[in-house]
Design an enzyme around this catalytic site. Structure first.
Site, PDB file in Angstrom:
ATOM      1  N   TYR A  41      22.955 -16.162  -5.738  1.00 45.55           N
ATOM      2  CA  TYR A  41      24.189 -16.004  -4.962  1.00 45.55           C
ATOM      3  C   TYR A  41      23.976 -16.488  -3.531  1.00 45.55           C
ATOM      4  O   TYR A  41      24.775 -17.279  -3.003  1.00 45.55           O
ATOM      5  CB  TYR A  41      24.617 -14.526  -4.982  1.00 45.55           C
ATOM      6  CG  TYR A  41      25.863 -14.238  -4.196  1.00 45.55           C
ATOM      7  CD1 TYR A  41      27.095 -14.744  -4.594  1.00 45.55           C
ATOM      8  CD2 TYR A  41      25.813 -13.463  -3.042  1.00 45.55           C
ATOM      9  CE1 TYR A  41      28.249 -14.478  -3.861  1.00 45.55           C
ATOM     10  CE2 TYR A  41      26.957 -13.189  -2.310  1.00 45.55           C
ATOM     11  CZ  TYR A  41      28.166 -13.697  -2.716  1.00 45.55           C
ATOM     12  OH  TYR A  41      29.300 -13.440  -1.991  1.00 45.55           O
ATOM     13  N   ALA A  65      34.615 -18.420   3.729  1.00 43.84           N
ATOM     14  CA  ALA A  65      34.081 -17.050   3.703  1.00 43.84           C
ATOM     15  C   ALA A  65      32.698 -17.053   3.067  1.00 43.84           C
ATOM     16  O   ALA A  65      32.546 -17.239   1.865  1.00 43.84           O
ATOM     17  CB  ALA A  65      35.019 -16.143   2.911  1.00 43.84           C
ATOM     18  N   LYS A  82      25.837 -19.799  -1.946  1.00 45.03           N
ATOM     19  CA  LYS A  82      26.663 -19.710  -0.738  1.00 45.03           C
ATOM     20  C   LYS A  82      26.048 -20.526   0.393  1.00 45.03           C
ATOM     21  O   LYS A  82      26.765 -21.101   1.221  1.00 45.03           O
ATOM     22  CB  LYS A  82      26.837 -18.239  -0.315  1.00 45.03           C
ATOM     23  CG  LYS A  82      27.677 -17.408  -1.271  1.00 45.03           C
ATOM     24  CD  LYS A  82      29.117 -17.898  -1.368  1.00 45.03           C
ATOM     25  CE  LYS A  82      30.076 -17.029  -0.635  1.00 45.03           C
ATOM     26  NZ  LYS A  82      31.500 -17.369  -0.924  1.00 45.03           N
ATOM     27  N   LEU A 137      38.522 -18.041   0.442  1.00 44.63           N
ATOM     28  CA  LEU A 137      37.840 -16.785   0.128  1.00 44.63           C
ATOM     29  C   LEU A 137      37.525 -16.636  -1.358  1.00 44.63           C
ATOM     30  O   LEU A 137      36.874 -15.674  -1.765  1.00 44.63           O
ATOM     31  CB  LEU A 137      38.693 -15.582   0.580  1.00 44.63           C
ATOM     32  CG  LEU A 137      38.788 -15.394   2.087  1.00 44.63           C
ATOM     33  CD1 LEU A 137      40.088 -15.936   2.624  1.00 44.63           C
ATOM     34  CD2 LEU A 137      38.617 -13.944   2.462  1.00 44.63           C
ATOM     35  N   THR A 146      30.862 -21.319 -10.199  1.00 46.65           N
ATOM     36  CA  THR A 146      32.101 -20.956  -9.498  1.00 46.65           C
ATOM     37  C   THR A 146      31.943 -21.177  -7.996  1.00 46.65           C
ATOM     38  O   THR A 146      32.801 -21.783  -7.349  1.00 46.65           O
ATOM     39  CB  THR A 146      32.446 -19.472  -9.750  1.00 46.65           C
ATOM     40  OG1 THR A 146      32.599 -19.287 -11.142  1.00 46.65           O
ATOM     41  CG2 THR A 146      33.708 -19.051  -9.018  1.00 46.65           C
TER      42      THR A 146
END
Ligand code: UDP
Length: 252
Positions: free
Chosen positions: A78, A46, A82, A5, A24
């Protein structure tokens, strides 16, 4: 097994420092997956409803197309980072690693970060508790489906436990749609605040490199059919519990 997560989360964070967010989120997941593969551990990753971007085809189905804006708009970094993480998960899954993905939809609840995370629920609750103006961005008619943390956790654990989840991605969310304006009204009412609702242009909140998602709704049939997941906590009940906690823990 590994529940991964850890991430740079929150639109404000990402827009303020896209480089940090991208590195990150991509490097972190790469490292976790590499080690899970090496030590052969089952992984739950996640992910996020941001994956679907600004697609207008709601509710979002797990295999539906992603619609993103230009790479000049930092917000989409983002979603892109992801999504690359999800591709990595599927690539490891193809090599035999037991991997599953959960996509969260605006999770909230006790312990929601007052400032750092910058989510709308945390912002509105702290503004309401201080009797400050509630900053509704845009026209306030954009919608989200807010998911109480206990539902998010239950869905995540089901994905980690059930065999049917392996090699799959699941929307884990509440499917009740709420406008941001209505959310602001509910929070003012439930906190007993004297705050007024104000409309703030997106540009004032996030600068010019910003685009919003108008409607975001999960299709949750897949999680329901394969895992038996149904969200149980409705927004007013979840907000009450969150506000109760915030009254004890937020600085006024
Ligand atoms: N928002 C708002 N006021 C705030 C913070 C957020 O109106 O103080 C809006 C934001 O523009 C977006 C929605 O609330 O339309 C949800 O924002 P959040 O950052 O919580 O999550 P997102 O769903 O955008 O990732």
């Amino acid at each position: 097994m590994v529940y991964h997560l850890a991430a740079a989360v929150g639109v404000k964070y990402i827009v303020d420092d896209p480089l940090q967010g991208i590195l990150t989120n991509v490097k972190g997941t790469e490292i976790v997956l590499e080690h899970s593969f090496k030590y052969w551990k089952r992984v739950v990753f996640a992910s996020t409803s941001e994956i679907y971007g600004k697609s207008e085809k709601v509710p979002f189905e797990e295999d539906s197309e992603r619609i993103l804006g230009s790479t000049k708009v930092d917000r989409w970094s983002y979603s892109t980072a992801k999504a690359l993480d999800e591709h990595l998960c599927f690539a490891y899954s193809a090599k035999g690693l037991p991997v599953s993905i959960v996509r969260y939809f605006n999770s909230y609840g006790p312990r929601i970060d007052e400032r750092g995370y910058g989510s709308v629920v945390a912002n509105f609750i702290s503004q309401a508790m201080r009797n400050e103006p509630i900053t509704v961005h845009g026209d306030g008619k954009q919608t989200r489906c807010f998911t109480y943390i206990e539902d998010t956790i239950r869905g995540t654990l089901l994905v980690g436990e059930k065999e049917e989840a392996l090699g799959n991605a699941f929307n884990i969310g509440n499917n009740t749609e709420t406008t941001i304006w209505r959310l602001a009204e509910m929070i003012v009412e439930l906190t007993g605040s004297r705050s007024e609702l104000t409309l703030v242009p997106y540009e004032d909140a996030y600068g010019s490199s910003y685009e919003d998602t108008r409607r975001r709704i999960p299709m949750i049939e897949k999680a329901n059919n394969l895992l038996g997941f149904t969200p149980a906590v409705e927004l007013s009940e979840g907000l009450k519990k969150t506000i109760e906690w915030a009254k004890e823990n937020y600085n006024r």
